[in-house]
Design a protein around this motif. Structure first.
Motif, PDB file in Angstrom:
ATOM      1  N   CYS A 494       0.564  -0.928   0.572  1.00 22.01           N
ATOM      2  CA  CYS A 494       0.096   0.115  -0.144  1.00 22.01           C
ATOM      3  C   CYS A 494       0.776   1.337  -0.148  1.00 22.01           C
ATOM      4  O   CYS A 494       0.469   2.159  -0.468  1.00 22.01           O
ATOM      5  CB  CYS A 494      -0.795   0.107   1.663  1.00 22.01           C
ATOM      6  N   TRP A 495       2.292   1.351   0.947  1.00 19.53           N
ATOM      7  CA  TRP A 495       2.767   2.193   0.285  1.00 19.53           C
ATOM      8  C   TRP A 495       3.899   2.583   0.121  1.00 19.53           C
ATOM      9  O   TRP A 495       4.815   3.102   0.722  1.00 19.53           O
ATOM     10  CB  TRP A 495       2.934   3.023   2.568  1.00 19.53           C
ATOM     11  N   ASN A 506      -0.719   0.581  -4.404  1.00 19.92           N
ATOM     12  CA  ASN A 506      -0.236   1.584  -2.807  1.00 19.92           C
ATOM     13  C   ASN A 506      -1.224   2.652  -4.121  1.00 19.92           C
ATOM     14  O   ASN A 506      -0.673   3.529  -5.612  1.00 19.92           O
ATOM     15  CB  ASN A 506       1.169   2.240  -3.775  1.00 19.92           C
ATOM     16  N   ILE A 542       4.493   8.183   7.325  1.00 13.88           N
ATOM     17  CA  ILE A 542       3.053   8.116   6.574  1.00 13.88           C
ATOM     18  C   ILE A 542       2.906   8.773   6.797  1.00 13.88           C
ATOM     19  O   ILE A 542       1.733  10.086   5.741  1.00 13.88           O
ATOM     20  CB  ILE A 542       3.332   6.574   5.925  1.00 13.88           C
TER      21      ILE A 542
END
Length: 585
Positions: A494-495, A506, A542
């Protein structure tokens, strides 16, 4: 893999995957007959162990009181975008295919919904060598496809080689990323084989480019279900996969219904995971939550034999259902591992102050009320759910102190950035409740100085649309649960900037060098506590960049008909366990 894109499994530290027990969290309470709202923050810890060879040997344990026969119906909003296992990365698709698709490994569910990783078509959950760089699985004898032909080792090899084909765009990418030589391999359709996959007799061996002590958990994902080589129709396989499970697809009217009937060639002696009590499943699509809930409440005709894969108790009916002891007996309530959030497209909204302003303006409390209140969710300020080991509590944007949002703070940030009047194009899924939430979001953001355009997208194709790099949206509804018991399976897919591309997850297209470095470093930490601490720190790192608005941590409330028996939670796939249901006589 949420009933959003990935509502899959409970996370823990990387090192935990090298043991035979992985810690996870769950409410441990079905919620039946209780007036107490389960707490995500205070959920109990449970273990998800690796089972033995005996655990992997069929048949699956019988469900007490279960009887064979009858038809199970579903009442759900939407059909599935994908059924080809290689393309499955949405939780509902994974849930609905459990009766037809089988993998090398899978999750064996006990009568309380607890999960154990076992061999599915494999004799056990795999043998690891070289610290996890080499994994071998031996295939059981007597497993047959729906036409009566034996599962062959060519089928098993082909399943993993076809993951590299150009038409496979939506499924998980872990195996493709880890297999040696995978970066140059283009798939099996030109006759070439991938040398890091070796077959000897009934054993298949994978050679990885990095140590993955959790590889057997990875293979338990629906995205690694097996495919019949001779029946592989490439892109067309997505509409009609071939079955190894106790049921097969009998008919399908896309967007309306799909029917499973028994696969007469399935041998329960080969399957430690699945029971097969109903004669048939009839999945019915096109029901908004209010409509399905009202039919469950009325409990008439075939609806007495109905359940839902996606639809939960409608927000408008939550109080009515959950405060009525008689109705609540027919509700499965479960704390989930998912965090629902709204990724912000960082390639379009490049100013961190603008993204932070979106977070400050977010109407968390209003949205929770629209969803049905505290019995459906807890407000989120973090990417990780509180039930995930590694979770670190923090609140950078005033969710706790100002749950209704802080438009003044948001507007001040916009002024600092010189972006008052910033246009935002927001995508959300089609449903009555989603429309209400979209209006609340639009009002809150416009009060903070944004100009908002809301766009509805069909639920069936929603994740395909937002998964495109050039999707034209600034903000969109999404969500995530770990793919298997590992913090890596939250933060890498996802990041990490390494996972940006069409069909990837992502969604924010975040490509921050310091975050990428931190994710790579955390994935190599051997100590469980240190790894969990690192994942919690990455969460905060994040969120300081504000590429997402964490919205809520989910509490599921699935209602069902009075003549459906044994409605239990599948903790391995975070869904109702279809293969544990039976029809009451």
């Amino acid at each position: 893999m949420s009933f959003s894109r990935r509502n899959f499994l409970i996370a823990t530290g990387v090192a935990a995957a090298s043991t035979t027990v992985l810690s996870a969290c769950s409410s441990g309470d079905s919620g039946k007959g209780s007036s107490q709202v389960p707490s995500v923050s205070n959920a109990k810890t449970m273990n998800i162990p690796v089972g033995t060879k005996a655990d992997s040997t069929g048949p699956a344990p019988e469900v007490a009181g279960a009887v064979k026969g009858g038809t199970v119906y579903s009442l759900d909003q939407f059909d599935m975008d994908h059924l080809d296992p290689a393309q499955i990365y949405v939780s509902t698709e994974g849930a609905i295919t459990r009766p037809v698709l089988r993998g090398l490994t899978g999750y064996k569910i006990d009568d309380k919904g607890g999960a154990t990783l076992v061999g599915d078509v494999a004799t056990d959950a795999g043998t690891m060598k070289d610290g996890g760089k080499t994994w071998s699985f031996t295939i059981k004898d007597g497993i047959k496809w729906e036409d009566g032909t034996e599962l062959s080792m060519d089928d098993v090899r082909h399943t993993f080689e076809r993951l590299f084909a150009s038409f496979v765009t939506e499924g998980p990418r872990y195996v493709q990323q880890w297999l040696v030589g995978g970066d140059k391999y283009k798939g099996p359709y030109d006759g070439k084989k991938l040398s890091s996959i070796e077959v000897s007799g009934r054993t298949i061996t994978f050679t990885l480019n990095e140590a993955r002590a959790d590889f057997n958990y990875t293979l338990g994902m629906p995205g690694y279900g097996l495919v019949n080589k001779k029946k592989d129709t490439k892109e067309k396989y997505d509409k009609r996969p071939y079955s190894l499970g106790p049921y097969k697809i009998d008919s399908r009217s896309i967007g309306k219904s799909m029917t499973y009937v028994r696969n007469e060639h399935w041998d329960p002696a080969t399957d430690a995971i699945r029971n097969a009590y109903p004669d048939k499943y009839v999945f019915q699509f096109g029901f908004q939550p209010v409509a399905s809930t009202d039919r469950f409440i009325a409990d008439k005709g075939n609806d007495q034999y109905a359940m839902s894969i996606f639809n939960e108790v409608a927000a408008e009916r939550t109080a009515q259902v959950l405060t009525n002891a008689s109705l609540k007996k027919r509700v499965l309530t479960q704390v989930d591992t998912v965090t629902y959030y709204w990724p912000i497209n960082t390639t379009r909204i490049t100013d961190v102050k603008v993204r932070q302003a979106i977070n400050w303006a977010w109407p968390h409390q209003q949205l929770q009320t629209i969803r049905g209140g505290a019995s459906t969710s807890e407000l989120a300020s973090t990417i990780l759910s509180p039930v995930t080991p590694g979770y670190k509590k923090f609140d950078l944007y005033g969710v706790t102190t100002k749950p209704g949002g802080d438009p003044a703070k948001a507007k001040a940030l916009l002024k600092e950035a010189g972006k008052v009047g910033q246009k935002l194009v927001i995508a959300y899924q089609q449903s009555d409740n989603a429309v209400k939430q979209a209006v609340a979001i639009k009002n809150a953001l416009e009060a903070a100085g944004f100009q908002v355009v809301n766009q509805q997208i069909d639920k069936t194709t929603f994740y395909t649309q937002i998964g495109k790099i050039d999707n034209g949206y600034d903000l969109f509804a999404a969500g995530w649960s770990p793919d298997w018991p590992n913090g890596y399976s939250v933060f890498y897919p996802c990041w990490s900037g390494k996972n940006i591309g069409d069909g990837r997850s992502n969604y924010a297209q975040l490509n921050d060098p310091s975050v990428n470095k931190a994710i790579d470093a955390a994935s190599k930490i051997a100590d469980v506590e240190a790894a969990n601490k690192a994942w919690g720190a990455i969460d905060k790192q994040i969120m300081e960049l504000a590429p997402v608005v964490p919205d809520y941590h989910s509490i599921r409330n699935w209602m069902y008909g009075s003549k459906i028996g044994n409605v239990v939670y599948d903790a391995g796939n975070t869904c109702v366990a279809l293969c544990k249901l039976y029809v009451k006589k």
